[in-house]
Design an enzyme around this catalytic site. Structure first.
Site, PDB file in Angstrom:
ATOM      1  CG  HIS A  52     -32.045  -6.267  15.309  1.00  0.00           C
ATOM      2  ND1 HIS A  52     -31.005  -6.152  16.204  1.00  0.00           N
ATOM      3  CD2 HIS A  52     -32.275  -7.594  15.188  1.00  0.00           C
ATOM      4  CE1 HIS A  52     -30.625  -7.353  16.603  1.00  0.00           C
ATOM      5  NE2 HIS A  52     -31.369  -8.246  16.005  1.00  0.00           N
ATOM      6  CG  PHE A  59     -28.078 -13.532  22.327  1.00  0.00           C
ATOM      7  CD1 PHE A  59     -28.742 -13.750  21.138  1.00  0.00           C
ATOM      8  CD2 PHE A  59     -28.614 -12.605  23.221  1.00  0.00           C
ATOM      9  CE1 PHE A  59     -29.908 -13.065  20.837  1.00  0.00           C
ATOM     10  CE2 PHE A  59     -29.779 -11.913  22.930  1.00  0.00           C
ATOM     11  CZ  PHE A  59     -30.429 -12.147  21.730  1.00  0.00           C
ATOM     12  CG  ASP A  86     -36.276 -15.592  11.850  1.00  0.00           C
ATOM     13  OD1 ASP A  86     -35.292 -15.940  12.544  1.00  0.00           O
ATOM     14  OD2 ASP A  86     -36.389 -15.920  10.653  1.00  0.00           O
TER      15      ASP A  86
END
Length: 180
Positions: free
Chosen positions: A164, A138, A63
């Site tokens: 990240h 994206f 996530d």
């Protein structure tokens, strides 16, 4: 090992990172209801536990979120919903006239080992661009400025060196290699 995501872009990025560690990641294309929470870590752990009820064995999920300092960390853990509703244009509108454009992307990887979730994080600092730029990548990539380029202006390999997601998955892959 399966990487569960409905986002092919995320999978392709992770697949390339995994190859550098000699690890094969298979894509389990699956949408799942993502719980809401106040932190990415909390959301990733809850998601892993929920998926463990449906999937046997080990898997990994990820996530990530965009945190804009001038917006007090917004959209943060709500990044997916915010992107679907107001998109990059909405974030740019919120940032109209704001001088301090510092932001960061954070990724949280949750690895389910069959019994519990192990969490790994990665962060990259940047800024919100004045306008969307680039056609690669994206999500928020066209408005996230790293140095003089947005993530959407970078080739995949260039972005993978600093992202990240790479940082979080590197922590995970290093841990996995040490564990085996």
């Amino acid at each position: 090992m399966y990487f569960i995501t409905s986002n092919e872009g995320k999978f392709r990025e992770v697949e390339r990172i995994a190859e550098m560690y000699g690890i094969q990641v298979k894509w389990m294309k699956m949408k799942y209801v993502e719980p809401q929470g106040n932190s990415l870590e909390e959301i990733a752990k809850l998601s892993a536990r929920m998926l463990a009820e449906k999937i046997e064995g080990e898997f990994v999920i990820e996530d990530s979120g965009l945190f804009v300092e001038a917006l007090k960390g917004f959209p943060g853990p709500y990044s997916s919903y915010v992107f679907k509703t107001i998109g990059n244009e909405g974030i740019l509108k919120l940032m109209d006239g704001v001088k301090d454009r510092k932001a960061y992307f954070m990724a949280v990887v949750a690895y389910w080992d069959g019994e519990k979730a192990h969490v790994f994080t990665g962060k990259v600092d940047g800024e919100i661009a004045d306008s969307a730029r680039g056609t690669k990548g994206f999500g928020y990539d066209p408005i996230f400025l790293y140095g003089d380029k947005t993530f959407a202006e970078m080739e995949t390999g260039e972005k993978n060196k600093v992202s990240h997601r790479r940082r979080a998955f590197e922590e995970f892959f290093k841990w996995l290699k040490e564990k085996s």
